[in-house]
Design a protein around this motif. Structure first.
Motif, PDB file in Angstrom:
ATOM      1  N   LYS A 214      -2.436  -4.280   5.803  1.00 50.81           N
ATOM      2  CA  LYS A 214      -1.187  -4.951   6.153  1.00 50.81           C
ATOM      3  C   LYS A 214      -1.338  -6.466   6.156  1.00 50.81           C
ATOM      4  N   THR A 215      -2.527  -6.931   6.512  1.00 47.88           N
ATOM      5  CA  THR A 215      -2.759  -8.378   6.533  1.00 47.88           C
ATOM      6  C   THR A 215      -2.626  -8.967   5.136  1.00 47.88           C
TER       7      THR A 215
ATOM      8  N   GLU B 179       6.396  -6.500   1.965  1.00 47.22           N
ATOM      9  CA  GLU B 179       6.655  -5.611   3.097  1.00 47.22           C
ATOM     10  C   GLU B 179       5.877  -4.309   2.953  1.00 47.22           C
ATOM     11  N   MET B 180       5.631  -3.660   4.089  1.00 51.25           N
ATOM     12  CA  MET B 180       4.993  -2.345   4.106  1.00 51.25           C
ATOM     13  C   MET B 180       5.867  -1.368   3.323  1.00 51.25           C
TER      14      MET B 180
ATOM     15  N   VAL C 165      -8.654  -5.723  -0.835  1.00 53.64           N
ATOM     16  CA  VAL C 165      -7.952  -4.661  -1.549  1.00 53.64           C
ATOM     17  C   VAL C 165      -6.760  -4.205  -0.712  1.00 53.64           C
ATOM     18  N   ALA C 166      -5.632  -3.974  -1.366  1.00 50.18           N
ATOM     19  CA  ALA C 166      -4.412  -3.606  -0.639  1.00 50.18           C
ATOM     20  C   ALA C 166      -4.365  -2.138  -0.247  1.00 50.18           C
ATOM     21  N   PHE C 167      -4.817  -1.230  -1.127  1.00 49.37           N
ATOM     22  CA  PHE C 167      -4.665   0.202  -0.880  1.00 49.37           C
ATOM     23  C   PHE C 167      -5.967   0.960  -1.145  1.00 49.37           C
ATOM     24  N   MET C 168      -6.205   1.995  -0.332  1.00 47.90           N
ATOM     25  CA  MET C 168      -7.330   2.891  -0.563  1.00 47.90           C
ATOM     26  C   MET C 168      -7.045   4.251   0.070  1.00 47.90           C
ATOM     27  N   PRO C 169      -7.214   5.349  -0.686  1.00 43.15           N
ATOM     28  CA  PRO C 169      -7.071   6.682  -0.086  1.00 43.15           C
ATOM     29  C   PRO C 169      -8.181   6.940   0.929  1.00 43.15           C
TER      30      PRO C 169
END
Length: 444
Positions: free
Chosen positions: A167-168, A176-177, A269-273
């Protein structure tokens, strides 16, 4: 004096006679039978994370069960690690001493079903008015089913995979989320915006995603390589093709840079499973100070190819009954305590990292408060509504292939798809060739 002694003698003789009669009655009456159940389990976590409280849940469940079943003793062998558990079970099976009730690893489930090791549970479920299968997540129940809808094991603890969000980083980029019903295009656009060279050295050092795979995309594509109804596999269908194409677009954003776990840990990194078990472990003290401590992060659903296809993989730890147990009725009662007992399932949140298989427990404020206790006050706990939604709409490993066969097919597909990306091969024709190779492999 003689009369007194005579009276004393008679009293002693009478007391001895009473004691003799009492002893004869005690030894001649039917004695209460002590029943013993053996429970097979491994120590630690099923989810590859730290867990020092594995036995606490079981010990508490046994205490409640023995209290409500006088004369019954439940025992287990402690100290068996997960990596040794299958071998331990195999040894006990060869000795004809398989536990009455035991944990079942996903690697062993299909084989146990085919060999008749697991007791079919459908009759127990149907004839027991106390057992309400609808109270358990249907997705989790399906994991314990073999072919022809036969229930061979019940889920004890369930873990979904979710997409974790820095989120940071999103906030820094003015993003936005994402909403829970977001789609591939939204995901790709966010990854495109955050992927950049932040230090001006000419190399990308901030990325959209790490460890997101073509399988994650396939789950959300509207279809799959695996057709459960037809018991067929097809890696050349449109859903797999679209998933591989989407992965190619995502990877192209990185301009050849290799994204690592360290990049995500460093907040780049923005996303990770991640599985929910990893969420629980690394959101709480003391593990929180070791990972992801320099940024705020949360989780959401995976993006779907279209709205409403926000699906991800769901796993469960199963527990079954030995087909050759001489205490099947009692074993069923103990299985119910573990799976359907409110306190036992609430203990999943207290002492483990998974989710209760009971929807009422997973949605409860009590469960949320237990998770919150280990977190900083400013950290937001994943909502029970989101958690249940992800589980209810999740997908599971297909059951019509042995686990080893399934894993081998996935491994071969990973190798093929990696080569497609590295050599910039045509996706459609390459996957059609690969499908023919898979058919040959399965027909061997």
């Amino acid at each position: 004096m003689r009369l007194y002694r005579k009276w004393i003698t008679r009293m002693i003789q009478a007391a001895a006679a009473l004691l003799l009669l009492a002893g004869m009655y005690f030894w001649s009456r039917p004695q209460a039978q002590t029943q013993e159940l053996e429970f097979g389990m491994f120590t630690g976590s099923n989810w590859g994370v730290e867990n020092a409280d594995a036995f606490v849940i079981i010990d508490r469940a046994i205490e409640r069960f023995e209290e409500s079943h006088p004369g019954v003793t439940v025992r287990y062998t402690s100290g068996i690690e997960k990596k040794d558990y299958s071998e331990w079970c195999a040894k006990r099976l060869l000795e004809g001493e398989m536990p009455d009730v035991f944990m079942v690893l996903d690697t062993d489930f299909n084989q146990y079903c085919s060999l008749g090791i697991l007791q079919e549970l459908n009759t127990f479920m149907e004839l027991d008015p106390e057992f309400q299968s609808e109270e358990i997540f249907q997705t989790a129940m399906d994991i314990g089913k073999g072919m022809e809808e036969i229930q061979y094991a019940l889920p004890y603890e369930v873990v979904p995979t979710m997409l974790f969000v820095n989120k940071t980083l999103l906030r820094q980029e003015g993003i936005e989320m994402p909403q829970q019903d977001w789609i591939w295009d939204d995901f790709l656009e966010i990854c495109r915006k955050v992927t950049k060279d932040t230090d001006g050295d000419g190399r990308i050092d901030q990325f959209g995603t790490y460890n997101y795979s073509w399988q994650d995309a396939m789950y959300t594509s509207g279809g799959s390589a695996f057709d459960n109804e037809k018991q067929n596999v097809d890696f050349s269908n449109q859903y797999v093709i679209e998933s591989v194409k989407f992965m190619k677009e995502l990877l192209a954003l990185n301009q050849g840079e290799n994204v690592t776990q360290e990049d995500f840990d460093a907040g780049k990194v923005a996303f990770m499973p991640l599985t929910f078990a990893e969420y629980r472990t690394y959101k709480t003290y003391p593990y929180k100070i070791k990972k992801y401590s320099n940024f705020q992060w949360d989780c959401t659903t995976f993006p779907g190819r279209t709205h409403g296809e926000n699906i991800s993989k769901v796993d469960a730890l199963l527990i079954g009954i030995n087909h050759d147990s001489t205490e099947k009725e009692l074993a069923w009662e103990f299985l119910k305590e573990l799976v359907c007992g409110y306190e036992s399932q609430l203990d999943i949140f207290r002492y483990s990292q998974g989710v209760s298989v009971l929807e009422s427990v997973a949605r409860s404020e009590k469960a949320a408060s237990i998770i919150q206790e280990d977190m900083d006050k400013e950290e937001q706990v994943i909502s029970g509504e989101l958690l249940c939604d992800v589980i209810e709409h999740g997908t599971i490993t297909p059951k019509y292939y042995q686990y080893e066969t399934y894993e081998q097919m996935i491994s071969l597909a990973n190798t093929e798809i990696t080569e497609i990306f590295e050599k910039n091969k045509n996706i459609e024709s390459s996957m059609k060739i690969f499908q023919r190779e898979i058919r040959k492999y399965l027909n061997q």
